[in-house]
Design an enzyme around this catalytic site. Structure first.
Site, short mmCIF file in Angstrom:
data_model
loop_
_atom_site.label_atom_id
_atom_site.label_comp_id
_atom_site.label_asym_id
_atom_site.label_seq_id
_atom_site.Cartn_x
_atom_site.Cartn_y
_atom_site.Cartn_z
N GLU A 1 6.67 6.02 -9.14
CA GLU A 1 5.21 5.80 -9.08
C GLU A 1 4.55 6.78 -8.13
OE1 GLU A 1 3.67 1.79 -8.46
OE2 GLU A 1 5.42 0.96 -9.44
N HIS B 1 0.94 0.15 -13.33
CA HIS B 1 1.80 -1.00 -13.63
C HIS B 1 3.25 -0.53 -13.67
CE1 HIS B 1 2.67 -4.99 -15.18
NE2 HIS B 1 3.52 -4.43 -16.01
N GLY C 1 0.78 -1.23 0.00
CA GLY C 1 0.00 0.00 0.00
C GLY C 1 0.82 1.29 0.00
N ASP D 1 -3.66 -5.80 -17.57
CA ASP D 1 -2.73 -4.82 -18.16
C ASP D 1 -2.99 -4.46 -19.62
OD1 ASP D 1 -1.37 -4.95 -15.71
OD2 ASP D 1 -0.14 -6.63 -16.40
N LEU E 1 -8.45 -9.81 -10.84
CA LEU E 1 -9.26 -9.19 -11.90
C LEU E 1 -10.60 -8.80 -11.28
CD1 LEU E 1 -8.65 -11.72 -14.84
CD2 LEU E 1 -7.79 -9.37 -14.67
N ASN F 1 -5.46 1.38 -13.30
CA ASN F 1 -4.45 0.53 -12.66
C ASN F 1 -3.08 1.15 -12.90
OD1 ASN F 1 -3.38 -1.94 -11.44
ND2 ASN F 1 -2.69 -2.47 -13.49
#
Ligand code: GRF
Length: 197
Positions: free
Chosen positions: A178, A108, A11, A149, A91, A106
């Site tokens: 990120e 990645h 997290g 993805d 998913l 999302n």
């Protein structure tokens, strides 16, 4: 904009989103956190921030269908406008994808479409990038559909791969990026530059 964050493990991306909302870099609120993992640090982080959080899994509810119904109830209860998958290892059921069409994103840790798909998560991604002798990798934020993805890419940023990188060192560099990039991109979703469906 009310955000639901789904996360399975540490997290740290969730924390970056929460912090970005709290210090008003993102004009939005994380109203609920959902995890399939009852022991995840993500749930603990939500509790620390007094954000409602739920452990929700197919195992707990007996089937994917019941899980999806329960998740939809929670999303409805917290008036969720946008769902962000931040290290969520499952998913989503078609009923959730349909209800929140174009509103699910999302993150990645690579430059999709390279190094994505089933099995490409965590350290596997960075190991594959190094093995392929890539000079650069990066971060992708994309809309979520029924396959891993493969939804529409909304933003990417590059991260250098250094000659002596181990997967662990590279993972750390990408994760750091990120945390910055999430703020930039989610604030662009909140201010309408990246459109919700
Ligand atoms: C990140 O690398 C993200 O790209 C991927 O899962 C990881 C989550 O890290 N989808 P954390 O649990 O937020 O620390």
């Amino acid at each position: 904009m009310n955000i639901a964050v789904f996360a399975s493990h540490g997290g740290s991306d969730l924390q970056a989103i929460i912090d970005g909302c709290k210090n008003e870099q993102i004009n939005a609120t994380v109203t609920v956190v959902i995890s399939n993992n009852g022991n995840s640090m993500a749930l603990q982080r939500a509790k620390n921030e007094n954000i409602p959080s739920f452990h929700m899994s197919a195992k707990k509810y007996g089937s994917e269908e019941v899980l999806a119904t329960e998740i939809l109830n929670v999303l409805n209860q917290y008036n969720v406008d946008m769902i962000f998958l931040a290290g969520y290892m499952r998913l989503l059921h078609i009923s959730i994808l349909e209800k929140y069409n174009n509103r699910i994103f999302n993150i990645h840790p690579a430059l999709l479409p390279k190094f994505g798909g089933k099995g490409m998560f965590g350290m596997n991604v960075h190991t594959a990038v190094i093995k392929a002798k890539e000079k650069e990798t990066g971060v992708t934020i994309h809309r979520v559909n029924a396959e891993y993805d493969s939804g529409e890419i909304v933003a990417q940023t590059k991260v250098a791969v250094m000659e002596n990188d181990t997967p662990e060192v590279l993972a750390e560099r990408v994760l750091y990026r990120e945390h910055e990039f999430l703020i930039e991109v989610i604030s662009n979703i909140a201010n309408g530059k990246i459109q919700l469906g």
